[in-house]
Design a protein around this motif. Structure first.
Motif, PDB file in Angstrom:
ATOM      1  N   SER A   1       0.834  -1.216   0.000  1.00  0.00           N
ATOM      2  CA  SER A   1       0.000   0.000   0.000  1.00  0.00           C
ATOM      3  C   SER A   1       0.859   1.252   0.000  1.00  0.00           C
ATOM      4  O   SER A   1       0.460   2.287  -0.533  1.00  0.00           O
ATOM      5  CB  SER A   1      -0.917  -0.003   1.231  1.00  0.00           C
ATOM      6  OG  SER A   1      -1.757  -1.127   1.217  1.00  0.00           O
TER       7      SER A   1
ATOM      8  N   HIS B   1      -5.732  -5.092  -2.159  1.00  0.00           N
ATOM      9  CA  HIS B   1      -6.842  -6.049  -2.161  1.00  0.00           C
ATOM     10  C   HIS B   1      -6.458  -7.338  -2.896  1.00  0.00           C
ATOM     11  O   HIS B   1      -6.883  -8.441  -2.523  1.00  0.00           O
ATOM     12  CB  HIS B   1      -8.088  -5.430  -2.794  1.00  0.00           C
ATOM     13  CG  HIS B   1      -8.773  -4.424  -1.914  1.00  0.00           C
ATOM     14  ND1 HIS B   1      -8.361  -3.114  -1.835  1.00  0.00           N
ATOM     15  CD2 HIS B   1      -9.821  -4.548  -1.070  1.00  0.00           C
ATOM     16  CE1 HIS B   1      -9.141  -2.464  -0.988  1.00  0.00           C
ATOM     17  NE2 HIS B   1     -10.038  -3.302  -0.511  1.00  0.00           N
ATOM     18  N   ARG B   2      -5.661  -7.221  -3.954  1.00  0.00           N
ATOM     19  CA  ARG B   2      -5.240  -8.420  -4.686  1.00  0.00           C
ATOM     20  C   ARG B   2      -4.346  -9.297  -3.829  1.00  0.00           C
ATOM     21  O   ARG B   2      -4.463 -10.528  -3.836  1.00  0.00           O
ATOM     22  CB  ARG B   2      -4.505  -8.010  -5.964  1.00  0.00           C
ATOM     23  CG  ARG B   2      -5.406  -7.372  -7.006  1.00  0.00           C
ATOM     24  CD  ARG B   2      -4.609  -6.726  -8.124  1.00  0.00           C
ATOM     25  NE  ARG B   2      -5.464  -5.907  -8.976  1.00  0.00           N
ATOM     26  CZ  ARG B   2      -5.022  -5.021  -9.836  1.00  0.00           C
ATOM     27  NH1 ARG B   2      -3.716  -4.812  -9.974  1.00  0.00           N
ATOM     28  NH2 ARG B   2      -5.863  -4.325 -10.572  1.00  0.00           N
TER      29      ARG B   2
ATOM     30  N   PRO C   1      -9.943  -4.488  -7.246  1.00  0.00           N
ATOM     31  CA  PRO C   1      -9.574  -3.178  -7.795  1.00  0.00           C
ATOM     32  C   PRO C   1      -8.108  -2.782  -7.665  1.00  0.00           C
ATOM     33  O   PRO C   1      -7.544  -2.216  -8.586  1.00  0.00           O
ATOM     34  CB  PRO C   1     -10.465  -2.205  -6.996  1.00  0.00           C
ATOM     35  CG  PRO C   1     -10.783  -2.933  -5.722  1.00  0.00           C
ATOM     36  CD  PRO C   1     -10.843  -4.373  -6.091  1.00  0.00           C
ATOM     37  N   ASP C   2      -7.476  -3.006  -6.509  1.00  0.00           N
ATOM     38  CA  ASP C   2      -6.122  -2.462  -6.330  1.00  0.00           C
ATOM     39  C   ASP C   2      -5.175  -3.520  -5.786  1.00  0.00           C
ATOM     40  O   ASP C   2      -5.569  -4.640  -5.461  1.00  0.00           O
ATOM     41  CB  ASP C   2      -6.143  -1.239  -5.407  1.00  0.00           C
ATOM     42  CG  ASP C   2      -6.763  -1.551  -4.057  1.00  0.00           C
ATOM     43  OD1 ASP C   2      -6.456  -2.618  -3.495  1.00  0.00           O
ATOM     44  OD2 ASP C   2      -7.574  -0.742  -3.568  1.00  0.00           O
ATOM     45  N   LEU C   3      -3.906  -3.131  -5.691  1.00  0.00           N
ATOM     46  CA  LEU C   3      -2.838  -4.064  -5.335  1.00  0.00           C
ATOM     47  C   LEU C   3      -3.038  -4.665  -3.950  1.00  0.00           C
ATOM     48  O   LEU C   3      -2.893  -5.881  -3.762  1.00  0.00           O
ATOM     49  CB  LEU C   3      -1.489  -3.348  -5.403  1.00  0.00           C
ATOM     50  CG  LEU C   3      -0.268  -4.115  -4.875  1.00  0.00           C
ATOM     51  CD1 LEU C   3      -0.119  -5.443  -5.580  1.00  0.00           C
ATOM     52  CD2 LEU C   3       0.989  -3.278  -5.030  1.00  0.00           C
TER      53      LEU C   3
ATOM     54  N   GLU D   1       2.976  -5.770  -7.557  1.00  0.00           N
ATOM     55  CA  GLU D   1       2.019  -6.869  -7.419  1.00  0.00           C
ATOM     56  C   GLU D   1       2.714  -8.216  -7.392  1.00  0.00           C
ATOM     57  O   GLU D   1       2.436  -9.065  -6.533  1.00  0.00           O
ATOM     58  CB  GLU D   1       1.008  -6.815  -8.564  1.00  0.00           C
ATOM     59  CG  GLU D   1      -0.043  -7.917  -8.471  1.00  0.00           C
ATOM     60  CD  GLU D   1      -1.102  -7.795  -9.547  1.00  0.00           C
ATOM     61  OE1 GLU D   1      -1.963  -8.673  -9.619  1.00  0.00           O
ATOM     62  OE2 GLU D   1      -1.050  -6.818 -10.339  1.00  0.00           O
TER      63      GLU D   1
ATOM     64  N   ASP E   1      -7.091  -9.955 -10.961  1.00  0.00           N
ATOM     65  CA  ASP E   1      -7.055  -8.583 -11.477  1.00  0.00           C
ATOM     66  C   ASP E   1      -8.388  -8.172 -12.079  1.00  0.00           C
ATOM     67  O   ASP E   1      -8.761  -6.992 -12.071  1.00  0.00           O
ATOM     68  CB  ASP E   1      -5.955  -8.441 -12.524  1.00  0.00           C
ATOM     69  CG  ASP E   1      -4.562  -8.550 -11.915  1.00  0.00           C
ATOM     70  OD1 ASP E   1      -4.481  -8.615 -10.671  1.00  0.00           O
ATOM     71  OD2 ASP E   1      -3.578  -8.594 -12.674  1.00  0.00           O
TER      72      ASP E   1
END
Length: 537
Positions: free
Chosen positions: A202, A283-284, A279-281, A208, A275
Motif C-alpha cells: 500500500s 486487495h489483490r 480493484p487495487d494491489l 504486485e 485482477d
C-alpha cells in the motif's frame, strides 16, 4: 531517523495488538463454545463454519489447533472430525489480512476512544467484559501500528539504498518466496507476514508480483515451521501438526505454479482472475492470501478419512495420550445430569486402577511390560482428573433430585480423595527415585512398596465391585498404622548401626507418606459404604 522510528514504533504496536487480540479472544472461547464446535463437526458445512469461527476468534492456527487437541483429549472429537476444524480455522485467520486493506483510520480512533472509556469505567476489571475490552484494545493498537508503518514506509521509496535492495529482491522469484518464508518462520504466522506485505505494498514499496510471491512464501514458511514443531510432538498433536503443514504445502503447491506459469508463459490464470475482479494491489494481495487458505481446504475435504487412517497408522497415539483421554465422559452427557453420574464413577474407577501402576517402576520385580514413567502417568491421570472436576462442577450446577444431588456430592468427595491419592503415590515414587541408592536396598522400602501395591489393588477391586465383603476387607486392612510406623521409625534411630542420615531421611519420608496413603484409602473405603462413610464398631 523519523522514518525508522515510525516503522519501528508501528511494528511494535502491530505485534502488541496481535498478542492482545489472540490472548483475549482465546479466553472468550469457553467450554460452551468448544462444546458447540464439537457438535458442529458432524456436518461438513457446519464444521467449515465452526472452524472458520474458531480461526476468527483465535486469530492463530496454533491456538485453534491447541483447542482442537484439547477437544480430542476430552473425548469430544476424533482426529477425522478435527481435520475440517483445523483446515477452516486457517480461513478465519484471514480476517486480519482483509481488514488491513480497508481504510479504518477513523474507525480505529473511535475504537481506541471506546476502549479508553471502558478502562476509565473499570469494565476491564469485570470478569464478563475484560477479555472483550482487551481484544478491542488490541485491534485498535494493531491498526494504529499499521497506519504508522504506512506513513513511515512511503518516504522510503525515494531512498536510493532502499530502491537498490528492492530491485535486488525483485530480481529473483525464488528469493522473494524465501524471504516471505524466512520472515514467517521467525514471526510464526503467515497472516502476520501477509499483513505486513500488504501494508508495504500500500505504501508503494512492493509491486504486485513481489507482494504475491511474499504472501505465498509466508504460507510456505508457516507450514515449514509447523513441520519442524511436529518433530517434538507425538500422537494426536503430531498428527494435527503434520496435517497443518500439509495444508499449507498443498495451497502453495497449487497456487505458486499457476502464478509462475502465468508470469512466464502469459497464460491467463491466477493473476488474470484476481485482477479482473479486485480493484487495487493491496486487495489483490489479500485475495491471494485468502486463496492460500480456501484452496487447500476445498482440495483436502474429500480425503479427510483416508488421511486420518494414514496418520493413525504412521503416527499412532502414545500410551500416555490414551491414558490422558477420558474413556466415559463427554459433554453431551450433561444433557441428562442424573444419568451422567455413573459415567463419573466409572471414570474414577479407571483412575484408581492406574494407581498401582506408579509403583511398577520401583518394585523389586517389575511387570513384564515396560511401565509408564511416573511423571508421564501423573500428567495423564491429572489431565483426566481435571476433566472429571470440571464435569462434576457443571453437573452439580444442574437441576438435580435430592437423591442425585446427595450422590453427586458423595462422588465429588471421593474425587478429592482420588486426586490426593494420585498425587501422594506419585510423590512416594519420586521420593524413592531421588533417594540414595541404599534406600532401594533397604527391606523396609520393599515392604512398604509391596504393601501399598496390595492395598491399591484391593482398593481398585472394591471401587469396581463395591460389595460389603470387599469394602470390609479394605477397611480392616487400613486400620490405624500410626503406632506401627512410629515403632519402625524408633527402630531406625536406635539400631546399633543406623543407616546414613540421607537414607534415614528418605525412609522417614516414606513411612509418613505410607501413613497418608493408608488414611486416604480408608476414607475412600468408608465412603463406599451405603451409610455414606459412617464407621461402625
Amino acid at each position: 531517523m523519523e522514518i525508522v522510528a515510525s516503522l519501528f514504533g508501528g511494528l511494535g504496536l502491530f505485534f502488541t495488538g496481535v498478542k492482545l487480540i489472540g490472548r483475549n479472544l482465546q479466553h472468550m472461547v469457553g467450554r460452551r463454545f468448544r462444546a458447540l464446535v464439537a457438535r458442529a463437526t458432524g456436518n461438513p458445512l457446519t464444521a467449515a463454519l465452526a472452524g472458520t469461527a474458531l480461526g476468527v476468534l483465535t486469530q492463530s492456527t496454533n491456538a485453534a489447533t491447541f483447542i482442537v487437541i484439547n477437544l480430542i483429549s476430552a473425548g469430544a472429537l476424533t482426529v477425522r472430525r478435527a481435520m475440517p476444524l483445523v483446515a477452516w480455522a486457517n480461513l478465519g485467520t484471514s480476517v486480519l489480512v482483509i481488514l488491513a486493506v480497508v481504510d479504518l483510520r477513523l474507525a480505529v480512533l473511535y475504537l481506541l476512544g471506546v476502549t479508553g472509556l471502558c478502562h476509565y469505567f473499570d469494565l476491564d476489571s469485570s470478569a464478563r467484559w475484560r477479555h472483550l475490552v482487551g481484544a478491542l484494545l488490541g485491534l485498535g493498537i494493531l491498526f494504529l501500528g499499521l497506519q504508522l508503518m504506512k506513513g513511515g514506509a512511503a518516504p522510503l521509496r525515494e531512498l536510493a539504498m532502499v530502491q537498490s535492495a528492492l530491485r535486488f529482491a525483485a530480481s529473483s522469484e525464488a528469493l522473494l518466496v524465501l524471504i516471505g518464508a524466512a520472515v514467517a518462520m521467525v514471526a510464526q504466522s503467515s497472516a502476520t507476514v501477509s499483513v505486513l506485505a500488504v501494508t508495504m505494498a500500500s505504501a508503494g514499496l512492493f509491486g504486485e508480483e513481489a507482494t504475491i510471491l511474499l504472501v505465498l512464501g509466508a504460507s510456505l514458511g508457516s507450514g515449514a515451521t509447523t513441520w519442524l514443531m511436529a518433530g517434538n510432538l507425538e500422537g494426536t498433536p503430531r498428527q494435527l501438526a503434520v496435517f497443518q503443514a500439509l495444508f499449507k504445502a498443498v495451497g502453495v503447491a497449487i497456487l505458486l505454479p499457476l502464478f509462475l506459469i502465468e508470469s512466464h508463459q502469459g497464460v491467463p490464470l491466477l493473476r488474470h482472475a484476481i485482477d479482473g475482479h479486485v480493484p487495487d494491489l493491496a486487495h489483490r494481495a489479500a485475495a491471494v492470501y485468502l486463496l492460500c487458505q480456501l484452496v487447500p481446504a476445498l482440495v483436502l475435504a474429500p480425503v479427510y478419512g483416508p488421511l486420518a487412517r494414514l496418520f493413525d497408522r504412521l503416527l499412532p497415539a502414545s500410551r500416555v495420550e490414551v491414558l490422558s483421554r477420558p474413556a466415559f465422559l463427554y459433554d453431551q452427557a450433561l444433557v441428562d445430569a442424573e444419568s451422567a453420574l455413573p459415567l463419573v464413577e466409572r471414570e474414577q474407577e479407571r483412575l484408581i486402577r492406574h494407581l498401582p501402576d506408579y509403583l511398577d517402576s520401583v518394585r523389586a520385580e517389575p511387570p513384564a511390560a515396560q511401565p509408564v514413567p511416573p511423571d508421564e502417568l501423573h500428567a495423564a491421570t491429572g489431565s483426566v482428573a481435571r476433566v472429571i472436576d470440571s464435569f462434576l462442577t457443571e453437573l452439580l450446577d444442574a437441576p438435580l433430585s435430592r437423591g442425585a444431588l446427595e450422590r453427586g456430592v458423595l462422588v465429588k468427595t471421593r474425587q478429592e480423595i482420588v486426586v490426593s491419592l494420585n498425587d501422594s503415590v506419585h510423590e512416594l515414587v519420586r521420593t524413592i527415585a531421588a533417594a540414595p541408592p541404599e534406600v532401594r536396598a533397604q527391606p523396609l522400602t520393599g515392604n512398604l512398596v509391596e504393601s501399598l501395591h496390595a492395598l491399591l489393588l484391593t482398593l481398585a477391586e472394591a471401587a469396581a465391585h463395591p460389595e460389603a465383603e470387599s469394602i470390609d476387607l479394605l477397611i480392616h486392612l487400613t486400620a490405624d498404622r500410626a503406632e506401627l510406623m512410629e515403632r519402625i521409625r524408633r527402630t531406625l534411630l536406635r539400631s546399633e548401626t543406623p543407616p546414613p542420615y540421607p537414607v534415614q531421611q528418605a525412609l522417614f519420608a516414606m513411612t509418613i507418606l505410607f501413613e497418608r496413603h493408608v488414611w486416604l484409602i480408608r476414607r475412600y473405603a468408608l465412603l463406599l459404604r451405603p451409610e455414606g462413610g459412617e464407621e461402625t464398631g
